[in-house]
Design an enzyme around this catalytic site. Structure first.
Site: not given
Length: 290
Positions: A208, A210
């Site tokens: 991802d 973040d």
């Protein structure tokens, strides 16, 4: 000395075709019990040990992982080279979900963990200027590229305490510091591996962005799990490719990882605590026996 690979990661990494003589074994350490039993076997003719960092079924949080026991147990089994496989968030647009980052630097922001085998009664200071082994990291990068995944060679890993993910303000701050990825588990793991004179490489699998990315929003755990599943096959292939890239007979590390304690112990021999010395038998026995 014979090369033995130690892999620390999630259980999805261990279902590898060709793993022979596989058995789960319990290892006792003076630092308590490791995260779980350790799966040992042979892969491509080379001995290998798999340690579930969070335990099978994911029972340990990043804070409660018994890092000292894990590293001590691997050392007791004869492991010479430790490969950490872990999920991470990315602070860089070009380090996209699904990519692998071969970490070479850390910033440690954890605060609730035991970070050293040494202490009162036997003080030691090892160098962490270069906390990963360049030789082993290059081997991991080569094995990762062979899977077809996009590999980024080098990156700074921000280790946060967790278990919560970053606030937006924290994410923006870490990004401004020049960090590349963020995770919760590689520290103090890398520090302890250095104290135990083990070569250590970190393969961070991006799941991802973040919370800093304006078009991706906050971390979505369902998206992370989906990406983790897609990464698992690449991670298994990476691990399967390590034995053919490592020499069966272990030469001294050209970067000195296996000699990190040569000048590290500061406490005078007559002032050392016998009880602590007994606990250090595996990780520091090479320098303490003399």
């Amino acid at each position: 000395m014979q090369t033995m690979i130690g892999v620390i990661g999630g259980s999805g990494v261990y279902d590898i075709d060709g793993l022979e003589e596989a058995r789960w074994t319990r290892v006792e350490t003076p630092w308590g019990a490791p995260s779980d039993e350790i799966l040992v076997g042979r892969l491509g003719g080379m001995p290998i040990a798999f340690l579930p960092r969070h335990g099978r079924g994911h029972v340990h949080s990043p804070t409660t992982v018994p890092y000292r026991a894990n590293i001590d147990a691997l050392k007791r089994l004869g492991v010479t080279d430790v490969v950490s496989v872990s999920a991470c968030g990315s602070f860089r647009e070009e380090m996209a979900p699904g990519d692998f980052v071969i970490v070479d630097q850390f910033i440690d922001r954890s605060f609730a963990r035991e970070k050293s085998f040494f202490g009162t009664g036997c003080v030691a200071h090892v160098s962490l200027a270069h906390p990963t082994c360049p030789r082993l990291s290059a081997v991991c990068a080569d094995a990762a590229r062979a899977t077809g995944v996009k590999v980024h060679m080098g990156g700074t890993y921000l280790c946060m305490e967790g278990p919560q993910f970053s606030t937006l303000a924290e994410s923006l701050m870490y990004r401004s510091w020049g960090c590349d990825v963020i995770g919760m588990t590689n520290m103090p793991e890398a520090k302890l591996a250095r104290e135990a004179e083990l070569c250590y490489a970190s393969v961070a699998m991006v799941t991802d962005y973040d919370s800093w990315h304006p078009h991706h929003g906050e971390v979505d755990i369902t998206a992370i799990i989906a990406t983790l599943g897609a990464n698992a096959s690449h991670a298994r292939t990476l691990v399967a490719g390590l034995p053919q890239r490592l020499e069966a007979e272990r030469a001294p590390c050209p970067h000195g990882c296996d000699r990190a304690l040569d000048f590290a112990i500061m406490t005078a021999p007559d002032k050392r605590d016998p009880a602590l010395l007994a606990k250090l038998d595996a990780v520091a026995g090479r320098v303490l026996k003399g």
